[in-house]
Design a protein around this motif. Sequence first.
Motif, mmCIF file in Angstrom:
data_model
loop_
_atom_site.group_PDB
_atom_site.id
_atom_site.type_symbol
_atom_site.label_atom_id
_atom_site.label_comp_id
_atom_site.label_asym_id
_atom_site.label_seq_id
_atom_site.Cartn_x
_atom_site.Cartn_y
_atom_site.Cartn_z
ATOM 1 N N ALA A 9 0.846 -1.194 0.000
ATOM 2 C CA ALA A 9 0.000 0.000 0.000
ATOM 3 C C ALA A 9 0.880 1.243 0.000
ATOM 4 O O ALA A 9 1.894 1.300 0.689
ATOM 5 N N SER A 19 -0.783 3.568 6.527
ATOM 6 C CA SER A 19 -2.087 2.907 6.501
ATOM 7 C C SER A 19 -2.800 2.983 7.851
ATOM 8 O O SER A 19 -4.012 2.814 7.923
ATOM 9 N N ASP A 65 -4.956 3.431 -2.478
ATOM 10 C CA ASP A 65 -3.743 3.032 -1.740
ATOM 11 C C ASP A 65 -2.979 1.920 -2.451
ATOM 12 O O ASP A 65 -1.826 1.675 -2.135
#
Length: 306
Positions: A9, A19, A65
Motif C-alpha cells: 500500500a 495505513s 492506496d
Amino acid sequence: MKNESAGIARLCPLCGAGSDQAEPFLSDTRDESRVSASSFASRKVPEYMSHAMVRCRSCDLAYVDRPPSVASLAASYHEADYDSAEEAEDAADAYARALQPVLRLLKGRGAALEIGTGTAAFLEKLGESGFAKLVGVEPSRAAIAAAPAHRQPWIREGIFEEKDFESESFDLICCFMTLEHVQDPGALIASAHHLLKPGGVFVAVTHDRRALLNRLLGRRSPIVDIEHMQLFSAESSRRLLQHNGYEAVDGVSFWNRYRPSYWLRLVPMPDGLKGALSRMLRGSWLDRRRLSANVGNFMSWGFKPH
Ligand SMILES: [Zn+2]
C-alpha cells in the motif's frame, strides 16, 4: 486490470501518513469487461467505476492506496480515445476567466507550460494573454491529433518529466484536471517548483470532492472514476502546494460553461435514455447555447518564493 495493482500500500501522497491513518472511502467497483479506450479519455460519459480508495485521517485526502504502476497508467493514457475537442475550447474559456486574478499578480510573461494540455486550447488563451513561449505535455496521441495544426508544435507527446525542461525557465505552470490522475502529485508539484522562475506561479484545477454537488451525488458523481488516483478537497489542494514550498497559496471555486448536450453526459440516468436525449439535443438550436454551472471545480495556485 485488478492484478496490476502494486503489492504494498502506498503512503498518503499528500502528507505521507501510513495505513494506520487510512480509513475506507470507496470500494473497488472496476469491471474489466467495461474498461475500454474511452475509460481514459477526457470528458467521457461517466462510468461510475473506481479503484478502492481510502481517506487519510490526518490530511483528508482520498486516495487509491494500491494504484496501478506508472507504466500501466502511461500506457492507458497514451492509447486513450479523444472526442471532446469542442468541450476543450469551452473549458479553456472557463479556466482563462478564473485565471485573471492570478495573472494580475504575475509579472513575467515569458514561458508557460501546461501539464496535460490536451488539444492545447488553454495554451492558445495564454498566448492571447501575452505569453511569449507556449509548451504543453500530453500523453494521449488522439488528443494531440485533434489539436489544430498551428498548436501542434507547442505539444510534446508523453508524460511530464522534469528532466525534459530547463530549471527556472517558466513564469507559469498549469496543471488542470490532471493532478487526480498521476501516481505522485507531490512529486509533480515539486518538479514544477524547480522549473519555475522565482516569483513564478503554479496553477492547478482539481475536483473539490466536498463541493455540494459531489456530496449530493455521492457514488453517482462523475468524480468517482477509474482514472482518479486521488481526490482533493479545496483545503487539501491548497495544502499540497504549501507542503511543496509555494507561498501566497490561494484558490477559488469557479463556474464552467458547456453545451446542454455535454452537461447531459454527466447526469446520472439510464444510458438508453441519456443516448436518446443526447441525439435529440445535438445539432438543435438549444445546443448552440452555453449553460453555466458550478460543478465543484476548484482552481488553486501558489508562487515560488523569490
Ligand atoms: Zn494524508
